[in-house]
Design a protein around this motif. Structure first.
Motif, PDB file in Angstrom:
ATOM      1  N   CYS A 146       0.992  -1.143   0.098  1.00 37.39           N
ATOM      2  CA  CYS A 146       0.126  -0.169   0.036  1.00 37.39           C
ATOM      3  C   CYS A 146       0.869   1.187  -0.076  1.00 37.39           C
ATOM      4  N   ASN A 147       0.600   2.078  -1.043  1.00 36.70           N
ATOM      5  CA  ASN A 147       1.611   3.200  -0.897  1.00 36.70           C
ATOM      6  C   ASN A 147       1.121   4.381  -0.092  1.00 36.70           C
ATOM      7  N   ILE A 148       1.805   4.532   1.034  1.00 38.57           N
ATOM      8  CA  ILE A 148       1.162   5.405   2.307  1.00 38.57           C
ATOM      9  C   ILE A 148       1.102   6.934   1.925  1.00 38.57           C
ATOM     10  N   LEU A 149       1.647   7.304   0.537  1.00 35.28           N
ATOM     11  CA  LEU A 149       1.557   8.565   0.411  1.00 35.28           C
ATOM     12  C   LEU A 149       0.398   8.803  -0.717  1.00 35.28           C
ATOM     13  N   SER A 150      -0.444   7.791  -0.847  1.00 38.07           N
ATOM     14  CA  SER A 150      -1.383   8.135  -2.080  1.00 38.07           C
ATOM     15  C   SER A 150      -2.565   8.699  -1.186  1.00 38.07           C
ATOM     16  N   ASN A 151      -3.532   9.549  -1.822  1.00 35.56           N
ATOM     17  CA  ASN A 151      -4.338  10.004  -1.125  1.00 35.56           C
ATOM     18  C   ASN A 151      -5.714   9.210  -0.678  1.00 35.56           C
ATOM     19  N   ASN A 152      -5.734   7.784  -1.338  1.00 32.79           N
ATOM     20  CA  ASN A 152      -6.759   6.920  -0.966  1.00 32.79           C
ATOM     21  C   ASN A 152      -6.509   5.584  -1.201  1.00 32.79           C
ATOM     22  N   TYR A 153      -6.948   4.802  -0.313  1.00 32.14           N
ATOM     23  CA  TYR A 153      -6.823   3.272  -0.725  1.00 32.14           C
ATOM     24  C   TYR A 153      -8.284   2.611  -1.007  1.00 32.14           C
ATOM     25  N   GLU A 154      -8.330   1.988  -2.152  1.00 31.13           N
ATOM     26  CA  GLU A 154      -9.552   1.343  -2.448  1.00 31.13           C
ATOM     27  C   GLU A 154      -9.463  -0.254  -2.402  1.00 31.13           C
ATOM     28  N   ALA A 155     -10.127  -0.781  -1.556  1.00 29.39           N
ATOM     29  CA  ALA A 155     -10.230  -2.201  -1.662  1.00 29.39           C
ATOM     30  C   ALA A 155     -10.199  -3.043  -2.761  1.00 29.39           C
ATOM     31  N   LYS A 156      -9.516  -3.849  -3.053  1.00 28.31           N
ATOM     32  CA  LYS A 156      -9.679  -4.833  -4.141  1.00 28.31           C
ATOM     33  C   LYS A 156     -10.673  -5.783  -4.191  1.00 28.31           C
ATOM     34  N   THR A 157     -11.351  -6.199  -5.432  1.00 24.56           N
ATOM     35  CA  THR A 157     -12.439  -6.949  -5.248  1.00 24.56           C
ATOM     36  C   THR A 157     -11.427  -8.566  -5.448  1.00 24.56           C
ATOM     37  N   LYS A 158     -12.662  -9.398  -5.264  1.00 25.00           N
ATOM     38  CA  LYS A 158     -11.827 -10.822  -5.253  1.00 25.00           C
ATOM     39  C   LYS A 158     -11.392 -10.940  -6.664  1.00 25.00           C
ATOM     40  N   ASP A 159     -11.860 -10.665  -7.758  1.00 21.31           N
ATOM     41  CA  ASP A 159     -11.452 -10.802  -9.168  1.00 21.31           C
ATOM     42  C   ASP A 159      -9.994  -9.916  -9.422  1.00 21.31           C
ATOM     43  N   GLU A 160     -10.022  -8.713  -8.833  1.00 23.00           N
ATOM     44  CA  GLU A 160      -8.955  -8.046  -9.068  1.00 23.00           C
ATOM     45  C   GLU A 160      -7.453  -8.755  -8.349  1.00 23.00           C
ATOM     46  N   LEU A 161      -7.696  -9.092  -7.213  1.00 22.32           N
ATOM     47  CA  LEU A 161      -6.611  -9.712  -6.283  1.00 22.32           C
ATOM     48  C   LEU A 161      -6.338 -11.105  -7.090  1.00 22.32           C
ATOM     49  N   LEU A 162      -7.429 -12.070  -7.639  1.00 29.31           N
ATOM     50  CA  LEU A 162      -7.243 -13.112  -8.443  1.00 29.31           C
ATOM     51  C   LEU A 162      -6.051 -12.766  -9.844  1.00 29.31           C
ATOM     52  N   GLU A 163      -6.600 -11.808 -10.211  1.00 22.72           N
ATOM     53  CA  GLU A 163      -6.016 -11.330 -11.578  1.00 22.72           C
ATOM     54  C   GLU A 163      -4.297 -11.017 -11.431  1.00 22.72           C
ATOM     55  N   ASP A 217      -6.996 -22.630  -9.192  1.00 21.10           N
ATOM     56  CA  ASP A 217      -7.899 -22.830  -8.045  1.00 21.10           C
ATOM     57  C   ASP A 217      -7.264 -22.516  -6.843  1.00 21.10           C
ATOM     58  N   LEU A 218      -5.873 -22.312  -6.445  1.00 22.05           N
ATOM     59  CA  LEU A 218      -5.229 -22.300  -5.406  1.00 22.05           C
ATOM     60  C   LEU A 218      -5.243 -20.677  -5.165  1.00 22.05           C
ATOM     61  N   SER A 219      -4.984 -20.151  -6.367  1.00 20.72           N
ATOM     62  CA  SER A 219      -5.003 -18.658  -6.341  1.00 20.72           C
ATOM     63  C   SER A 219      -6.440 -17.900  -5.966  1.00 20.72           C
ATOM     64  N   ASN A 220      -7.402 -18.817  -6.673  1.00 27.01           N
ATOM     65  CA  ASN A 220      -8.774 -18.117  -6.348  1.00 27.01           C
ATOM     66  C   ASN A 220      -9.068 -18.160  -4.960  1.00 27.01           C
ATOM     67  N   ALA A 221      -8.685 -19.413  -4.190  1.00 31.33           N
ATOM     68  CA  ALA A 221      -8.980 -19.357  -2.975  1.00 31.33           C
ATOM     69  C   ALA A 221      -8.307 -18.552  -1.831  1.00 31.33           C
ATOM     70  N   LEU A 222      -6.955 -18.100  -2.401  1.00 28.89           N
ATOM     71  CA  LEU A 222      -6.238 -17.117  -1.607  1.00 28.89           C
ATOM     72  C   LEU A 222      -6.921 -15.720  -1.800  1.00 28.89           C
ATOM     73  N   ALA A 223      -7.443 -15.558  -3.154  1.00 25.33           N
ATOM     74  CA  ALA A 223      -7.996 -14.266  -3.364  1.00 25.33           C
ATOM     75  C   ALA A 223      -9.335 -14.177  -2.492  1.00 25.33           C
ATOM     76  N   ILE A 224     -10.036 -15.014  -2.181  1.00 21.28           N
ATOM     77  CA  ILE A 224     -11.257 -15.183  -1.572  1.00 21.28           C
ATOM     78  C   ILE A 224     -10.934 -14.814  -0.086  1.00 21.28           C
ATOM     79  N   VAL A 225      -9.800 -15.704   0.441  1.00 22.34           N
ATOM     80  CA  VAL A 225      -9.408 -15.479   1.944  1.00 22.34           C
ATOM     81  C   VAL A 225      -8.902 -13.852   2.161  1.00 22.34           C
ATOM     82  N   MET A 226      -8.336 -13.424   1.074  1.00 23.67           N
ATOM     83  CA  MET A 226      -7.599 -12.000   1.196  1.00 23.67           C
ATOM     84  C   MET A 226      -8.489 -10.792   1.220  1.00 23.67           C
ATOM     85  N   GLN A 227      -9.521 -10.983   0.303  1.00 23.17           N
ATOM     86  CA  GLN A 227     -10.563  -9.934   0.194  1.00 23.17           C
ATOM     87  C   GLN A 227     -11.062  -9.432   1.383  1.00 23.17           C
ATOM     88  N   PRO A 228     -11.477  -9.888   2.516  1.00 29.02           N
ATOM     89  CA  PRO A 228     -12.118  -9.170   3.453  1.00 29.02           C
ATOM     90  C   PRO A 228     -11.225  -8.428   4.161  1.00 29.02           C
TER      91      PRO A 228
END
Length: 370
Positions: free
Chosen positions: A3-20, A40-51
């Protein structure tokens, strides 16, 4: 992921964005199509990471105060600068009564549209007399015009009539988030210290009912300060509100024996004078073309509301009322197709606002172009 701490905002990534993103980081020789072990492993990881992404966004917004609202904003500005939200106030005034009887504290009076007021004192009325009153409901609803409090919802024995000769005043809404945030930014960007100019600005704006202020150092010689205020409705301040601010910053006492002596927030030796802004009357005359089916009276009321809101927005911020922006305000009003004639204080140019003035809408005349 970083996360770039100098940016003005942080937008949560969706599951699909994380998977990509995860798949893009995988070596090219891995199979990544749906159904493969890598995918399939990457998809499971994205699901866990999204919250966790949602929690990061929430935490980021907490540290960027501009995203906060309501209680969260109140808590944060208090933690950082000790600033608290100004609460709503009850309008006050005076009522003239006729008859022969006793009015008690809490006795009710009201307007024809059921805005109620209660007596603040117990008093014997002989033929005629005056009592102090306060609105039952807090906020601007209690600011009613002169000669509008004429009813008694319950009979008061011996009292025949009631009327307020003057408008009631000083009913203010609770401070909104924008105003609270503005006071926080002022405290951060213009540090108040040792009775400097910004200290007087901060002190005056801490009083409930004060909408804005200007500070004039050395206005009447050495060791003098003038504070000019407007109320929260962006109108000239009442005498009561001026006195509240005066007593808070630098009370004068009955014979000015306390003035400049450090009995308020101002330091010893500083003579502060608090005054209200002077009203600059604004009069608008316009001829308009209505949209089909619109009513001129209803549209005129909307125009008044919009121009009033515009004048409130520029109060103590601009030194003129813009002719072109008044014209834009007309066009932005629902029901107005166009305007064909427009004058602002009988002219077609900007109206200058003095340094100690506040623009107040006094008259709007709108005519339909036939």
């Amino acid at each position: 992921m970083r996360c770039n701490i100098l940016s003005n905002n942080y937008e949560a990534k969706t599951k699909d964005e994380l998977l990509e993103k995860i798949l893009n980081e995988m070596p090219a020789e891995y199979l990544k199509t749906p159904g493969t072990f890598t995918h399939d492993l990457s998809n499971a990881l994205a699901i866990v990471m999204q919250p966790y992404e949602n929690e990061i966004e929430k935490a980021w917004k907490y540290f960027d105060i501009s995203f906060l609202t309501g209680e969260e904003l109140e808590k944060r500005v208090y933690q950082l600068k000790g600033i608290t939200r100004k609460q709503s106030t009850y309008a006050i005034g005076e009522l003239t009564l006729t008859g022969n009887g006793t009015v008690n504290v809490g006795d009710l009076f009201e307007t024809p549209n059921a805005v109620q007021f209660m007596s603040l004192e117990s008093k014997r009325i002989a033929d005629t007399g005056k009592i102090k009153i306060q609105a039952v409901q807090a906020g601007i609803v209690g600011n009613v015009g002169a000669k509008s409090i004429v009813l008694m919802p319950m009979t008061i024995q011996g009292i025949k009539t009631c009327i307020n000769e003057q408008a009631t005043y000083d009913g203010f809404e609770a401070e909104d988030d924008a105003s609270l945030l503005d006071r926080y930014y002022i405290a951060v960007r213009t540090p108040a210290t040792s009775g400097n100019k910004y200290h007087y600005m901060q002190w005056s704006r801490e009083i409930t009912g004060v909408g804005n202020s200007k500070v004039f150092p050395l206005w009447n010689g050495d060791n003098t300060v003038k504070v000019v205020i407007i109320d929260s409705n962006k109108q000239p301040a009442s005498e009561d509100l001026v006195k509240k601010v005066q007593d808070y910053i630098d009370p004068k006492g009955e014979n000015e024996e306390q003035w400049g002596a450090g009995y308020g927030m101002a330091p010893i030796g500083a003579y502060c004078t608090v005054q209200t802004a002077t009203e600059k009357e604004i009069r608008v005359n316009a001829k308009i073309v209505l949209e089909t089916g619109e009513d001129i009276e209803a549209v005129t009321e909307e125009i008044k509301k919009n121009i009033t809101a515009f004048l409130q927005e520029i109060a103590f911020k601009k030194d003129y009322v813009s002719y072109s922006l008044i014209a834009s305000t007309l066009l932005d009003t629902p029901g107005v197709a166009e305007w064909t004639e427009l004058t602002l204080n009988n002219g077609t140019t900007n109206v200058t606002i003095g340094v100690e003035e506040v623009a107040v809408l006094k008259e709007v005349n709108v005519y339909e172009q036939k």
